[in-house]
Design a protein around this motif. Structure first.
Motif, PDB file in Angstrom:
ATOM      1  N   GLU A   1       0.827  -1.203   0.000  1.00  0.00           N
ATOM      2  CA  GLU A   1       0.000   0.000   0.000  1.00  0.00           C
ATOM      3  C   GLU A   1       0.862   1.254   0.000  1.00  0.00           C
ATOM      4  O   GLU A   1       1.888   1.310   0.640  1.00  0.00           O
ATOM      5  N   GLN A   2       0.399   2.234  -0.737  1.00  0.00           N
ATOM      6  CA  GLN A   2       1.125   3.502  -0.726  1.00  0.00           C
ATOM      7  C   GLN A   2       0.143   4.653  -0.796  1.00  0.00           C
ATOM      8  O   GLN A   2      -0.419   4.963  -1.837  1.00  0.00           O
ATOM      9  N   ALA A   3      -0.095   5.252   0.330  1.00  0.00           N
ATOM     10  CA  ALA A   3      -0.992   6.404   0.384  1.00  0.00           C
ATOM     11  C   ALA A   3      -0.173   7.678   0.328  1.00  0.00           C
ATOM     12  O   ALA A   3       0.898   7.754   0.902  1.00  0.00           O
ATOM     13  N   GLU A   4      -0.722   8.653  -0.372  1.00  0.00           N
ATOM     14  CA  GLU A   4       0.007   9.914  -0.540  1.00  0.00           C
ATOM     15  C   GLU A   4       0.185  10.652   0.773  1.00  0.00           C
ATOM     16  O   GLU A   4       1.113  11.427   0.934  1.00  0.00           O
ATOM     17  N   THR A   5      -0.705  10.416   1.684  1.00  0.00           N
ATOM     18  CA  THR A   5      -0.662  11.121   2.960  1.00  0.00           C
ATOM     19  C   THR A   5       0.357  10.529   3.930  1.00  0.00           C
ATOM     20  O   THR A   5       0.725  11.154   4.899  1.00  0.00           O
ATOM     21  N   VAL A   6       0.805   9.319   3.611  1.00  0.00           N
ATOM     22  CA  VAL A   6       1.738   8.653   4.506  1.00  0.00           C
ATOM     23  C   VAL A   6       3.113   9.305   4.463  1.00  0.00           C
ATOM     24  O   VAL A   6       3.678   9.518   3.413  1.00  0.00           O
ATOM     25  N   ARG A   7       3.597   9.619   5.639  1.00  0.00           N
ATOM     26  CA  ARG A   7       4.948  10.166   5.740  1.00  0.00           C
ATOM     27  C   ARG A   7       5.704   9.278   6.719  1.00  0.00           C
ATOM     28  O   ARG A   7       5.302   9.129   7.864  1.00  0.00           O
ATOM     29  N   ASN A   8       6.778   8.726   6.245  1.00  0.00           N
ATOM     30  CA  ASN A   8       7.614   7.933   7.138  1.00  0.00           C
ATOM     31  C   ASN A   8       8.722   8.818   7.685  1.00  0.00           C
ATOM     32  O   ASN A   8       9.214   9.698   6.995  1.00  0.00           O
ATOM     33  N   THR A   9       9.082   8.567   8.899  1.00  0.00           N
ATOM     34  CA  THR A   9      10.178   9.344   9.477  1.00  0.00           C
ATOM     35  C   THR A   9      11.489   8.617   9.233  1.00  0.00           C
ATOM     36  O   THR A   9      11.669   7.475   9.644  1.00  0.00           O
ATOM     37  N   CYS A  10      12.361   9.310   8.560  1.00  0.00           N
ATOM     38  CA  CYS A  10      13.667   8.745   8.220  1.00  0.00           C
ATOM     39  C   CYS A  10      14.511   8.581   9.487  1.00  0.00           C
ATOM     40  O   CYS A  10      14.584   9.492  10.308  1.00  0.00           O
TER      41      CYS A  10
END
Ligand SMILES: [Zn+2]
Length: 63
Positions: free
Chosen positions: A2-11
């Motif tokens: 899944e890849q939602a545009e709103t998803v932000r992962n913290t590096c």
């Protein structure tokens, strides 16, 4: 995957929320940091820093 545009992962390297990057186990490394790591020489002063940050990943893998 899944890849939602709103998803932000913290590096885990720069601690910034980024939309694009790679997932290693449960950890996320953004595109910029990944590129930075790839082009960083082992003798570069930044290298131990990257290794230190990525130790979190290896640690979890062996846990
Ligand atoms: Zn990053």
């Amino acid at each position: 995957m899944e890849q939602a545009e709103t998803v932000r992962n913290t590096c885990i390297i720069c601690d910034q929320p980024k939309p694009n990057g790679i997932q290693i186990c449960a950890e996320f490394i953004c595109d910029e940091c990944e590129a930075e790591i790839v082009k960083t020489d082992v003798l570069d002063v930044k290298y131990p820093f990257f290794i230190h940050r990525m130790n979190k990943i290896w640690y979890k893998m062996n846990a």
